[in-house]
Design an enzyme around this catalytic site. Structure first.
Site, PDB file in Angstrom:
ATOM      1  N   ASP A   1      27.719 135.501  -9.204  1.00 21.49           N
ATOM      2  CA  ASP A   1      28.406 136.463  -8.330  1.00 21.49           C
ATOM      3  C   ASP A   1      29.853 136.042  -8.055  1.00 21.49           C
ATOM      4  OD1 ASP A   1      25.736 137.374  -8.094  1.00 21.49           O
ATOM      5  OD2 ASP A   1      25.437 136.282  -6.218  1.00 21.49           O
TER       6      ASP A   1
ATOM      7  N   GLU B   1      23.973 147.391  -6.763  1.00 16.26           N
ATOM      8  CA  GLU B   1      24.508 146.299  -5.928  1.00 16.26           C
ATOM      9  C   GLU B   1      25.845 145.852  -6.530  1.00 16.26           C
ATOM     10  OE1 GLU B   1      21.509 143.190  -6.136  1.00 16.26           O
ATOM     11  OE2 GLU B   1      21.902 142.804  -8.252  1.00 16.26           O
TER      12      GLU B   1
HETATM   13  O1  FUB Z   1      22.921 136.171  -6.099  1.00 17.48           O
HETATM   14  C1  FUB Z   1      21.926 136.881  -5.417  1.00 17.48           C
HETATM   15  C2  FUB Z   1      22.008 138.333  -5.730  1.00 17.48           C
HETATM   16  O2  FUB Z   1      21.828 138.536  -7.126  1.00 17.48           O
HETATM   17  C3  FUB Z   1      23.338 138.986  -5.444  1.00 17.48           C
HETATM   18  O3  FUB Z   1      23.588 139.203  -4.088  1.00 17.48           O
HETATM   19  C4  FUB Z   1      23.184 140.186  -6.275  1.00 17.48           C
HETATM   20  O4  FUB Z   1      24.341 140.943  -6.445  1.00 17.48           O
HETATM   21  C5  FUB Z   1      22.650 139.611  -7.556  1.00 17.48           C
HETATM   22  O5  FUB Z   1      23.665 139.089  -8.356  1.00 17.48           O
END
Ligand code: FUB
Length: 342
Positions: free
Chosen positions: A31, A238
């Site tokens: 991320d 997301e």
């Molecule tokens: O790293 C944990 C979670 O996985 C993130 O918040 C999401 O966007 C995905 O990458």
């Protein structure tokens, strides 16, 4: 999240085809949120660990406990790990799962915005401050009032206003909210209904609070209709990111279960945004997540994959590759492994 590891891939072949290699290999990072402060590049990733938590559909196996910051003087260049900048033990309200974060700067202070689960099992967004981009950051005692879900991105517009984009479905819990109110009975819309949108809230001058009630962002198709929940190769899942290029607002995001980084453009930070296409084709590992940043006159995509861990979904490595715009303001789609499909 249907699988925690991948056993059908020839990783030697994949790594020879990969367009970029992990930026660092002494720990797992994901991320990546990249920013330029005082001419230097700073990348704020999640710090993936094997927390020993069994895989489940809520993403409980993403049991991260701290954040590091990595800086670079150039690309390519030597990434410097500045060590731990915030640990979950030092966040009074957070119990577990330090997920995606972002950092921005105003008037001599750096603000680290981060997602974590509080003791009631609900994801919220916190903020921590430092006088240095390399921390250490001191967390506020409470999460940001009115915040929820995951994956904050804090964008500064040309007029000096800061906006937070956030939200993520499934383990990120966005489907539990309607009009900013949590109800455990709420679920995702039905296939033909409009998909849930990411959220936006302008920040107050103090950078520690929302200046307004979060609003839902609309992502539209070419006909001006909202993308539907069933359109899962285009709808929002997301990993919100906002950047501006030639006066156009580019909202980019992950489609989650179809594993694309896509983008949509508009003329206001609030949208609506019209779907334009894919920035990144699927990477190894279930998740895909990115940031986009201009550094020393070139534009880059920061992203992650699970190639170093040979496919373990919760052990990812951040990477960087240039992005290219076409004359019509579209972004050229990147194939992470030179025609090798995942
Ligand atoms: O790293 C944990 C979670 O996985 C993130 O918040 C999401 O966007 C995905 O990458």
């Amino acid at each position: 999240m249907p699988e925690d590891s991948i056993d059908h891939i020839d990783f030697d072949l994949l790594n020879t085809r990969a367009i970029s290699q992990p930026l660092i290999t002494h720990m797992y990072t994901a991320d990546p949120s990249a920013h330029v402060f005082n001419g230097k590049l700073y990348i704020y990733p999640s710090h993936d660990i094997d927390a020993g938590i069994p895989f489940d559909d809520e993403g409980s196996h993403f049991g991260m406990e701290d954040y590091h910051v990595i800086s670079m003087d150039s690309i390519p260049g030597k990434p410097i790990d500045h060590g731990i900048i915030l640990h979950i033990q030092d966040v009074a309200w957070a119990q577990k799962q330090l997920w995606d974060s972002d950092v921005n700067y105003k008037n001599g202070t750096y603000y680290l915005y981060f997602s974590a689960k509080s003791y009631d099992g609900i994801f919220r967004i916190g903020v921590a401050t430092s006088k240095s981009p390399t921390g250490p950051f001191i967390a506020e005692p409470e999460p940001i009032k009115g915040s929820y879900s995951i994956d904050p991105c804090v964008f500064q517009d040309n007029d000096g206003s800061f906006y937070m984009y956030f939200g993520g479905i499934w383990g990120g819990q966005l489907q539990k909210y309607r009009n900013n109110i949590y109800n455990s009975l709420h679920e995702l819309p039905r296939s033909h209904e409009p998909a849930l949108g990411p959220r936006i809230a302008k920040l107050r001058d103090n950078m520690l609070e929302f200046a307004e009630t979060p609003k839902e962002i609309e992502i539209l198709d070419e006909q001006g209709n909202r993308l539907t929940e069933g359109d899962n190769s285009r709808r929002f899942f997301e990993a919100s990111w906002m950047h501006k290029y030639n006066g156009i607002y580019y909202f980019s995001y992950s489609t989650g279960d179809t594993h694309y980084i896509c983008y949509a453009t508009g003329i206001s930070p609030y949208g609506p945004f019209t779907y334009r296409g894919r920035i990144l084709n699927p990477v190894v590992g279930w998740t895909t997540h990115h940031s986009i940043c201009e550094f020393q006159g070139k534009w880059y995509l920061f992203y992650h994959d699970s190639s170093l861990s040979k496919g373990v979904t919760h052990l990812r490595s951040m990477k960087v590759t240039p992005i290219h715009y076409n004359a019509d303001s579209s972004i050229q789609t990147i194939d992470p492994y030179n025609d090798l499909k995942i």
